[in-house]
Design a protein around this motif. Structure first.
Motif, PDB file in Angstrom:
ATOM      1  N   LEU A 121       0.855  -1.183   0.000  1.00  0.00           N
ATOM      2  CA  LEU A 121       0.000   0.000   0.000  1.00  0.00           C
ATOM      3  C   LEU A 121       0.891   1.233   0.000  1.00  0.00           C
ATOM      4  O   LEU A 121       1.870   1.300   0.734  1.00  0.00           O
ATOM      5  CB  LEU A 121      -0.885   0.010   1.248  1.00  0.00           C
ATOM      6  N   GLU A 122       0.553   2.210  -0.824  1.00  0.00           N
ATOM      7  CA  GLU A 122       1.350   3.437  -0.888  1.00  0.00           C
ATOM      8  C   GLU A 122       0.461   4.636  -0.578  1.00  0.00           C
ATOM      9  O   GLU A 122      -0.584   4.823  -1.198  1.00  0.00           O
ATOM     10  CB  GLU A 122       1.994   3.593  -2.267  1.00  0.00           C
ATOM     11  N   GLU A 123       0.892   5.440   0.395  1.00  0.00           N
ATOM     12  CA  GLU A 123       0.147   6.620   0.809  1.00  0.00           C
ATOM     13  C   GLU A 123       1.122   7.738   1.151  1.00  0.00           C
ATOM     14  O   GLU A 123       2.307   7.492   1.404  1.00  0.00           O
ATOM     15  CB  GLU A 123      -0.723   6.314   2.039  1.00  0.00           C
ATOM     16  N   TYR A 124       0.628   8.980   1.150  1.00  0.00           N
ATOM     17  CA  TYR A 124       1.430  10.122   1.584  1.00  0.00           C
ATOM     18  C   TYR A 124       0.961  10.562   2.964  1.00  0.00           C
ATOM     19  O   TYR A 124      -0.235  10.654   3.232  1.00  0.00           O
ATOM     20  CB  TYR A 124       1.301  11.291   0.608  1.00  0.00           C
ATOM     21  N   ALA A 125       1.927  10.813   3.856  1.00  0.00           N
ATOM     22  CA  ALA A 125       1.623  11.315   5.195  1.00  0.00           C
ATOM     23  C   ALA A 125       2.383  12.616   5.407  1.00  0.00           C
ATOM     24  O   ALA A 125       3.499  12.796   4.900  1.00  0.00           O
ATOM     25  CB  ALA A 125       2.008  10.297   6.261  1.00  0.00           C
ATOM     26  N   ASN A 126       1.775  13.526   6.142  1.00  0.00           N
ATOM     27  CA  ASN A 126       2.396  14.806   6.472  1.00  0.00           C
ATOM     28  C   ASN A 126       2.974  14.703   7.878  1.00  0.00           C
ATOM     29  O   ASN A 126       2.253  14.715   8.862  1.00  0.00           O
ATOM     30  CB  ASN A 126       1.346  15.923   6.392  1.00  0.00           C
ATOM     31  N   ILE A 127       4.292  14.592   7.979  1.00  0.00           N
ATOM     32  CA  ILE A 127       4.960  14.483   9.268  1.00  0.00           C
ATOM     33  C   ILE A 127       5.666  15.806   9.566  1.00  0.00           C
ATOM     34  O   ILE A 127       6.790  16.053   9.135  1.00  0.00           O
ATOM     35  CB  ILE A 127       5.973  13.322   9.295  1.00  0.00           C
ATOM     36  N   LYS A 128       4.951  16.688  10.251  1.00  0.00           N
ATOM     37  CA  LYS A 128       5.489  18.004  10.620  1.00  0.00           C
ATOM     38  C   LYS A 128       6.065  18.743   9.418  1.00  0.00           C
ATOM     39  O   LYS A 128       7.136  19.343   9.472  1.00  0.00           O
ATOM     40  CB  LYS A 128       6.555  17.859  11.715  1.00  0.00           C
ATOM     41  N   GLY A 129       5.340  18.696   8.308  1.00  0.00           N
ATOM     42  CA  GLY A 129       5.755  19.394   7.097  1.00  0.00           C
ATOM     43  C   GLY A 129       6.536  18.551   6.123  1.00  0.00           C
ATOM     44  O   GLY A 129       6.739  18.950   4.975  1.00  0.00           O
ATOM     45  N   VAL A 130       7.006  17.389   6.555  1.00  0.00           N
ATOM     46  CA  VAL A 130       7.759  16.501   5.664  1.00  0.00           C
ATOM     47  C   VAL A 130       6.787  15.536   4.989  1.00  0.00           C
ATOM     48  O   VAL A 130       6.072  14.798   5.671  1.00  0.00           O
ATOM     49  CB  VAL A 130       8.819  15.700   6.446  1.00  0.00           C
ATOM     50  N   PRO A 131       6.745  15.522   3.644  1.00  0.00           N
ATOM     51  CA  PRO A 131       5.856  14.572   2.954  1.00  0.00           C
ATOM     52  C   PRO A 131       6.495  13.182   2.919  1.00  0.00           C
ATOM     53  O   PRO A 131       7.536  12.993   2.286  1.00  0.00           O
ATOM     54  CB  PRO A 131       5.714  15.163   1.550  1.00  0.00           C
ATOM     55  N   LEU A 132       5.876  12.245   3.604  1.00  0.00           N
ATOM     56  CA  LEU A 132       6.356  10.863   3.608  1.00  0.00           C
ATOM     57  C   LEU A 132       5.573  10.059   2.586  1.00  0.00           C
ATOM     58  O   LEU A 132       4.351   9.986   2.651  1.00  0.00           O
ATOM     59  CB  LEU A 132       6.167  10.237   4.999  1.00  0.00           C
ATOM     60  N   ARG A 133       6.280   9.480   1.634  1.00  0.00           N
ATOM     61  CA  ARG A 133       5.665   8.555   0.680  1.00  0.00           C
ATOM     62  C   ARG A 133       5.811   7.159   1.283  1.00  0.00           C
ATOM     63  O   ARG A 133       6.810   6.478   1.100  1.00  0.00           O
ATOM     64  CB  ARG A 133       6.379   8.652  -0.669  1.00  0.00           C
TER      65      ARG A 133
END
Length: 465
Positions: free
Chosen positions: A265-277
């Motif tokens: 599964l691939e998703e984007y998360a916003n970790i304190k301004g850092v886009p995590l793919r």
């Protein structure tokens, strides 16, 4: 520098595909007003598009060639040079149905406009001097920004923060060239040694500035493209629970049945301004299920390509052969080891695990059940991404490989220049290397870039932008 034939008029749909409240058809070129006037009829009688005041919305109707009303719409004319492309621009804002906007585009094309190529509106803005190349590239970065930090970086580039730094260095290099050429042209003034000494000092300062900018490339690329993060571990270790916790939503199915995640599964998360793919991979284990086998193979592939590895080990269960296999896969790598299910009794010797893992790893205890350790994980991710750049404004970060390569090439020319000075060679040889550095920096802003590179950059844009 213009390369479009006879300033022809182009048109395209400027809003995303699908249904929406508003759809926009954009027309740009010398005859944009005449094209729009063929099918947009203001409610006010005897009033044509070419009579519109610039930047004022006018209500009217879109009429086809046989007099049928296609839609009610607003028309905004933005006359040159006060427009996005610095040409005459007309935008028709209709209702956002797919059929409606396509009918309006067809009318524009049938009355003299041609279909815009990908990125051609922004390309014209660049060719007409409204934006430099770095600013033009930032337009797509703004559209694709996934976090506030990504947006700040792209907006800073669009406002010219990064370009100004590059232009400042190019200006300083021109001064060096001027002083060196003066010593060549007027040898009787005996300024040769002074010119070389001043050139050496200034070149060292510019080279140091380039070094500082290049240090931001790691962060800038991640803010632009996202940090490719692979979550790996044996089945039922808590990978999907971690994904859901980082996304702050129930995206992945979580059960106590091993092998629930059979694909990635691939998703984007916003970790304190850092886009995590984030890629939640299938649990790594021996299996006879062909579908799950494919998922395990993909997991191993993602492990090799990831920018960040989050390897999970369940401390409530003794190390298994599956854990040992993952430990072997992590040999010589770096990442974050997450010791999961902290809320349960500990069944493994963490020191023993550390002895087995040979690489650069940070160890964090977490429990997705009660959210323990998640803040520590987020802080560690942000620290790794910014790595010393936290005090700098994102708008000055290097954001793509083309910019970074140009900076590296300019730095190399300056280093060669310093070697030339140390060898006490003539000013002519020094000027050659300094000028080469000036040209390389110009590739970033587009002042000295080849036409083929320009075409390649704008071909990556969406049509209508």
């Amino acid at each position: 520098m213009k390369d479009f034939a006879d300033n022809d008029t182009i048109a395209a749909i400027a809003t995303p595909p699908g249904e929406g409240g508003i759809g926009i058809v954009r027309i740009s070129g010398e005859n944009a007003g005449f094209v729009a006037d063929k099918f947009f009829k203001p409610v006010k009688k005897g009033f044509s598009v070419i009579d519109f005041k610039t930047h004022q919305a006018v209500y009217g109707k879109v009429i086809d060639d046989v007099g049928n009303v296609i839609d009610e719409a607003l028309c905004i004319a933005m006359w040159a040079p006060n427009s996005y492309t610095k040409e005459n621009v007309v935008e028709i804002q209709s209702h956002g149905g797919s059929l409606v906007v396509h009918r309006i585009l067809e009318l524009a094309l049938s009355h003299g406009a041609r279909m815009a190529e990908p990125g051609e509106f922004t390309k014209r803005a660049f060719l007409n001097g409204r934006l430099d190349l770095s600013q033009a590239q930032s337009v797509m970065d703004i559209i694709q920004a996934r976090t506030d930090a990504s947006l700040r970086m792209a907006a800073g580039h669009l406002q010219g923060a990064f370009s100004e730094e590059i232009k400042s260095m190019r200006h300083d290099i021109l001064e060096i060239i001027a002083h060196l050429e003066a010593s060549i042209d007027f040898p009787e003034d005996d300024i040769e040694d002074v010119a070389k000494q001043e050139a050496e000092e200034k070149i060292c300062k510019i080279k140091d500035r380039i070094d500082e900018i290049l240090k931001t490339f790691h962060t800038g690329r991640i803010l632009r493209e996202g940090l490719m993060t692979a979550i790996i571990g044996k089945p039922n270790v808590g990978k999907s629970s971690l994904l859901n916790a980082l996304l702050r939503e129930e995206r992945a199915i979580v059960t106590d049945i091993p092998g629930t995640t059979r694909d990635s599964l691939e998703e984007y998360a916003n970790i304190k301004g850092v886009p995590l793919r984030i890629i939640d991979t299938a649990g790594i284990r021996e299996t006879q299920d062909k579908v799950e086998q494919i998922g395990v193979e993909k997991s191993v592939s993602y492990l090799q390509r990831a920018d960040l590895i989050l390897a999970l080990f369940d401390i409530s269960r003794p190390l298994s052969t599956e854990d040992e296999e993952i430990i072997n896969m992590l040999e010589g790598k770096k990442g974050i080891i997450l010791l999961t299910k902290k809320d349960l009794p500990k069944e493994i010797d963490v020191d023993d695990l550390k002895d087995k893992l040979h690489g650069d790893f940070k160890y964090i205890y977490i429990s997705t059940l009660n959210k323990e350790g998640l803040k520590d994980l987020e802080d560690e991710i942000v620290s790794r991404v910014y790595s010393g750049n936290s005090g700098q404004a994102e708008g000055c970060f290097v954001s793509n490989l083309r910019q970074a390569e140009a900076l590296k090439a300019a730095k190399k020319h300056l280093e060669e220049c310093l070697n030339t000075i140390k060898m006490d060679m003539a000013e002519d040889f020094i000027v050659i290397d300094v000028r080469s550095a000036w040209e390389k920096l110009g590739e970033i802003t587009g002042d000295t870039v080849d036409e083929d590179i320009i075409d390649q950059i704008f071909s990556q844009f969406c049509i209508g932008k």
